[in-house]
Scaffold this motif. Structure first.
Motif, short mmCIF file in Angstrom:
data_model
loop_
_atom_site.label_atom_id
_atom_site.label_comp_id
_atom_site.label_asym_id
_atom_site.label_seq_id
_atom_site.Cartn_x
_atom_site.Cartn_y
_atom_site.Cartn_z
N ALA A 59 10.85 28.39 34.72
CA ALA A 59 11.80 28.18 35.17
C ALA A 59 12.76 26.81 35.13
O ALA A 59 13.54 26.38 34.52
N ASP A 60 11.61 25.95 35.43
CA ASP A 60 12.43 24.46 35.23
C ASP A 60 11.76 24.04 33.76
O ASP A 60 10.49 23.82 33.56
N PRO A 61 13.00 22.95 33.68
CA PRO A 61 12.95 22.43 32.14
C PRO A 61 12.12 21.27 32.05
O PRO A 61 11.45 21.14 30.66
N ALA A 62 11.43 21.12 33.17
CA ALA A 62 10.85 19.82 32.74
C ALA A 62 9.22 20.11 32.48
O ALA A 62 8.21 19.76 32.09
N GLU A 63 8.76 21.52 33.66
CA GLU A 63 7.94 21.44 33.66
C GLU A 63 7.33 22.97 31.79
O GLU A 63 6.52 22.64 31.51
N LYS A 64 8.35 23.35 31.39
CA LYS A 64 8.63 24.06 29.83
C LYS A 64 8.22 22.92 29.24
O LYS A 64 7.66 22.85 28.76
N LEU A 65 8.89 21.70 29.33
CA LEU A 65 8.62 20.05 28.78
C LEU A 65 7.07 19.87 28.19
O LEU A 65 6.74 19.75 27.52
N VAL A 66 6.31 19.97 29.61
CA VAL A 66 5.46 19.43 29.92
C VAL A 66 4.05 20.28 28.82
O VAL A 66 3.10 20.15 28.33
N VAL A 67 4.88 21.87 29.86
CA VAL A 67 3.86 23.07 29.00
C VAL A 67 3.95 23.03 27.16
O VAL A 67 3.21 23.24 27.04
N THR A 68 5.19 22.62 26.92
CA THR A 68 5.23 22.52 25.38
C THR A 68 4.57 21.28 25.22
O THR A 68 4.05 22.11 24.02
N VAL A 69 4.24 19.97 25.22
CA VAL A 69 3.32 18.86 25.21
C VAL A 69 2.39 19.61 25.05
O VAL A 69 1.37 19.45 23.76
N THR A 156 -10.04 6.57 20.40
CA THR A 156 -10.02 6.08 21.51
C THR A 156 -8.29 7.25 22.12
O THR A 156 -8.04 6.99 22.68
N LEU A 157 -8.53 8.23 20.68
CA LEU A 157 -7.77 8.88 21.45
C LEU A 157 -8.13 10.33 21.47
O LEU A 157 -8.44 11.38 20.07
N GLY A 158 -8.02 10.95 22.09
CA GLY A 158 -8.27 12.11 22.70
C GLY A 158 -7.02 13.22 23.28
O GLY A 158 -5.83 13.15 23.36
N VAL A 159 -7.29 14.34 23.49
CA VAL A 159 -6.26 15.61 24.29
C VAL A 159 -5.58 14.78 25.25
O VAL A 159 -4.15 14.57 25.38
N PRO A 160 -6.15 13.57 26.36
CA PRO A 160 -5.71 13.52 27.29
C PRO A 160 -4.52 12.76 26.82
O PRO A 160 -3.70 12.54 27.51
N GLU A 161 -4.85 11.51 26.12
CA GLU A 161 -4.33 10.50 25.98
C GLU A 161 -2.94 10.65 25.20
O GLU A 161 -2.62 10.28 24.98
N ALA A 162 -3.56 11.79 24.16
CA ALA A 162 -2.14 12.13 23.10
C ALA A 162 -1.32 12.72 23.71
O ALA A 162 -0.09 12.45 24.21
N VAL A 163 -1.68 13.76 25.07
CA VAL A 163 -0.11 14.22 26.04
C VAL A 163 0.30 13.67 26.71
O VAL A 163 2.03 12.95 26.84
N TYR A 169 6.30 9.65 25.90
CA TYR A 169 7.39 8.54 25.20
C TYR A 169 9.30 10.17 26.02
O TYR A 169 10.35 9.62 25.23
N ALA A 170 8.10 11.05 25.96
CA ALA A 170 9.77 12.26 26.85
C ALA A 170 9.95 11.83 27.90
O ALA A 170 11.24 11.60 28.06
N ARG A 171 9.58 10.97 28.72
CA ARG A 171 10.07 10.49 29.41
C ARG A 171 10.84 9.39 29.38
O ARG A 171 12.06 9.65 30.49
N GLY A 172 11.22 8.67 28.77
CA GLY A 172 11.69 8.33 28.38
C GLY A 172 13.37 8.24 28.06
O GLY A 172 14.52 7.98 28.52
N VAL A 173 13.04 9.44 26.67
CA VAL A 173 14.30 10.26 26.16
C VAL A 173 15.00 10.75 27.08
O VAL A 173 16.06 11.62 27.24
N THR A 174 14.43 11.21 28.16
CA THR A 174 15.05 12.86 28.94
C THR A 174 14.98 11.60 31.02
O THR A 174 15.87 12.71 31.44
N GLY A 175 14.69 11.22 31.06
CA GLY A 175 15.40 10.49 32.41
C GLY A 175 14.21 11.03 33.29
O GLY A 175 15.25 11.29 34.55
N ASN A 176 13.25 11.66 33.00
CA ASN A 176 12.56 12.47 34.11
C ASN A 176 11.19 12.34 34.29
O ASN A 176 10.46 12.16 32.85
N LEU A 178 8.11 13.93 34.95
CA LEU A 178 8.10 14.96 33.90
C LEU A 178 5.96 15.21 34.27
O LEU A 178 5.32 14.13 33.28
N THR A 179 5.87 15.23 35.50
CA THR A 179 4.56 15.50 36.10
C THR A 179 3.83 15.50 34.77
O THR A 179 3.91 17.16 34.91
#
Length: 180
Positions: A59-69, A156-163, A169-176, A178-179
């Protein structure tokens, strides 16, 4: 296809990799183009349709965004789905069918992100600093770029670093915040 490229792969190589005879592969696929189209469909299923189903339950758009990323990146450097999509991407400049298929996947992913961003803005969860189209395109581009780096085995770039980089970036453009 990942080993030999979309232009260099032969039926006998596909059969050997699958543990089948060439005849068995030809029974299901009259030519390699059909097999490549099925492979692309699997990518469409994973990187669009499964993600849409997954976020429909959130339901939560912030959580949706994290899951999608998180779900838009390879599982690791040996992720064959992403390696194949990278191979198809390389061939897209020479093959209009691959180009059209990859464009469709990209456009659907952008639309998916736009919907999340629009919902978040409408609910007051996001304060967007740019248009939903620009942000969504950048999010997909970051997924693609980091996904490529992961399967290319960047040291030096794995999945956790990429996420984390995409979420930064998403935090900067959404003002959220995004935990993850």
């Amino acid at each position: 296809m990942v080993r030999h490229g979309t232009d260099g792969v032969q039926i006998k190589q596909v059969a050997a990799e699958a543990g089948l005879t060439s005849g068995a592969v030809l029974y299901h696929y009259s030519d390699l183009q059909d097999l490549l189209l099925d492979a692309h469909h699997a990518g469409m299923e994973r990187f669009y349709e499964q993600r849409v189903r997954r976020i429909a339950e959130v339901a939560d758009p912030a959580e949706k965004l994290v899951v999608t990323v998180r779900s838009g990146l390879p599982d690791g450097p040996d992720d064959t789905d992403v390696r194949l999509l990278c191979e198809l991407g390389g061939a897209a400049g020479r093959n209009r069918v691959y180009a059209a298929l990859l464009t469709t996947l990209y456009d659907r992913q952008v639309s998916m992100y736009q919907t999340i961003l629009e919902q978040g803005a409408a609910q007051g969860v996001f304060t967007l600093t740019d248009s939903t189209l620009a942000i969504a395109r950048n999010l997909v581009a970051l997924e693609d770029a980091y996904g490529y780096r992961i399967v290319a085995r960047h040291p030096t770039l794995g999945v956790p670093e990429a996420v984390e980089l995409i979420l930064s970036y998403a935090r900067g453009v959404t003002g959220n915040q995004l935990t993850p």
